[in-house]
Design a protein around this motif. Structure first.
Motif, PDB file in Angstrom:
ATOM      1  N   LEU A  47      -0.759   5.795  -6.931  1.00 40.54           N
ATOM      2  CA  LEU A  47      -1.867   4.845  -7.127  1.00 40.54           C
ATOM      3  C   LEU A  47      -2.527   4.510  -5.790  1.00 40.54           C
ATOM      4  CD1 LEU A  47      -0.195   2.397  -9.696  1.00 40.54           C
ATOM      5  CD2 LEU A  47      -1.841   4.230 -10.168  1.00 40.54           C
TER       6      LEU A  47
ATOM      7  N   LEU B 232       2.145   1.743  -3.528  1.00 41.06           N
ATOM      8  CA  LEU B 232       1.088   2.266  -4.406  1.00 41.06           C
ATOM      9  C   LEU B 232       0.856   3.747  -4.157  1.00 41.06           C
ATOM     10  CD1 LEU B 232      -1.490  -0.681  -4.207  1.00 41.06           C
ATOM     11  CD2 LEU B 232      -0.046  -0.056  -6.150  1.00 41.06           C
TER      12      LEU B 232
ATOM     13  N   ASN C 165       0.830  -1.211   0.000  1.00 46.19           N
ATOM     14  CA  ASN C 165       0.000   0.000   0.000  1.00 46.19           C
ATOM     15  C   ASN C 165       0.859   1.253   0.000  1.00 46.19           C
ATOM     16  OD1 ASN C 165      -2.449  -1.333  -0.041  1.00 46.19           O
ATOM     17  ND2 ASN C 165      -2.675  -1.360   2.175  1.00 46.19           N
TER      18      ASN C 165
ATOM     19  N   LEU D  57      -5.674   2.348  -5.219  1.00 45.31           N
ATOM     20  CA  LEU D  57      -5.649   0.889  -5.326  1.00 45.31           C
ATOM     21  C   LEU D  57      -5.289   0.210  -4.009  1.00 45.31           C
ATOM     22  CD1 LEU D  57      -3.858   0.463  -8.784  1.00 45.31           C
ATOM     23  CD2 LEU D  57      -6.317   0.431  -8.284  1.00 45.31           C
ATOM     24  N   ARG D  58      -5.071   0.996  -2.952  1.00 47.42           N
ATOM     25  CA  ARG D  58      -4.748   0.395  -1.663  1.00 47.42           C
ATOM     26  C   ARG D  58      -5.880  -0.509  -1.188  1.00 47.42           C
ATOM     27  NH1 ARG D  58      -2.980   6.170   0.870  1.00 47.42           N
ATOM     28  NH2 ARG D  58      -0.803   6.232   0.158  1.00 47.42           N
TER      29      ARG D  58
END
Length: 300
Positions: free
Chosen positions: A149, A144, A141, A152-153
């Motif tokens: 991003l 990301l 996470n 997207l976690r």
């Protein structure tokens, strides 16, 4: 037939070579054959692990068919196996093709890609529990978020819809290098002359792989598919260490269910029935695969 041959034939198991094999055979019978036979017997009893047991026929197997957790674990086991077979062998083949080239670092890369395969599965599970840390600034996470991003976690091991695929990811990461080594052995056996002839005929890289390399990789494909299928069907260590079958029963496999039935709930008779079903299922799938893949090798 000579007199010496007749005497050797009459000797049978009393011949000297069997004297040397006898200790190993005795240990094998004690450690493998006797427990296996006992397990088959206990699968038809209500044994609780202590004391005597009584024969209950097919009750354990009918209970298995009615047990929602066991049925769900069977589905999870099949999903895991299919995902592992496809992704692990696909990644392994891609790595093998990559390090089979003339790049200078190919020896180092082979070692790096294969290294996870020699690590204990439990250690890999604990490593990936950190990678899958649900905190927004830790592990996957955190990466990301760092690359923009953050949307997207996920709670990778805590989300029932993601847990089983997260486990599959750690298994693929660990054993893709193992598949790579087997594919590399197959690639080493492909004659260079065949590629040179195909290049003279105007075949491109993809055509050479499809019509020259891929058919000759059939034995390596058979070995990899068999090993990854058996490994996926009996998967236990990574699941138990990473999720313990959770959340709920989202990532339970047949192996974790039979373990819990035996060592948590004390239903040893029922757990051995599950183990017997699992063993027969693995054997059946393996036989179907080997007949199909061996036939492909012959046709190739």
């Amino acid at each position: 037939m000579s007199l010496l041959t007749i005497r050797r034939a009459k000797g049978g198991f009393l011949r000297p070579p069997w004297w040397f094999a006898a200790p190993a055979l005795a240990v094998y019978a004690l450690v493998v054959l006797y427990p296996t036979a006992s397990g088959i017997v206990y699968a038809f009893t209500d044994w609780n692990g202590i004391g005597d047991s009584s024969f209950n026929g097919l009750d354990n197997f009918s209970k298995l068919l009615q047990d929602d957790a066991a049925r769900g674990s069977l589905v999870n086991t099949l999903l895991l196996s299919v995902a592992i077979v496809i992704v692990q062998n696909g990644v392994g083949l891609a790595l093998a093709l990559g390090v089979h080239t003339a790049i200078k670092s190919r020896a180092l890369l082979r070692v790096v890609f294969f290294a996870p395969a020699v690590v204990s599965p439990v250690m890999v599970a604990f490593l990936w529990k950190y990678v899958y840390n649900p905190a927004p600034d830790a592990g996957l996470n955190g990466i990301l978020g760092a690359v923009g991003l953050g949307g997207l976690r996920q709670d990778w091991l805590g989300d029932p819809s993601l847990a089983i695929w997260s486990v599959a990811g750690m298994v693929v990461w660990q054993f893709a290098g193992y598949s790579m080594v087997i594919f590399l052995a197959g690639l080493e056996g492909v004659p260079v002359e065949l590629h040179e002839a195909a290049m003279i005929d105007g075949a491109g890289r993809f055509q050479r792989f499809r019509h020259v390399t891929w058919p000759l990789l059939a034995p390596a494909v058979t070995i990899n598919v068999m090993l990854s299928t058996i490994g996926g069907l009996k998967l236990f260590d990574q699941v138990y260490a990473a999720t313990n079958g959770g959340p709920g029963h989202a990532s339970e496999t047949l192996s974790t269910v039979l373990y819990k039935q035996a060592f948590v709930f004390g239903n040893y008779g029922y757990s051995t029935a599950i183990a017997l079903v699992l063993a027969l299922f693995v054997a059946a799938v393996s036989m179907v695969q080997i007949f199909y893949l061996r036939g492909r090798e012959v046709s190739a």
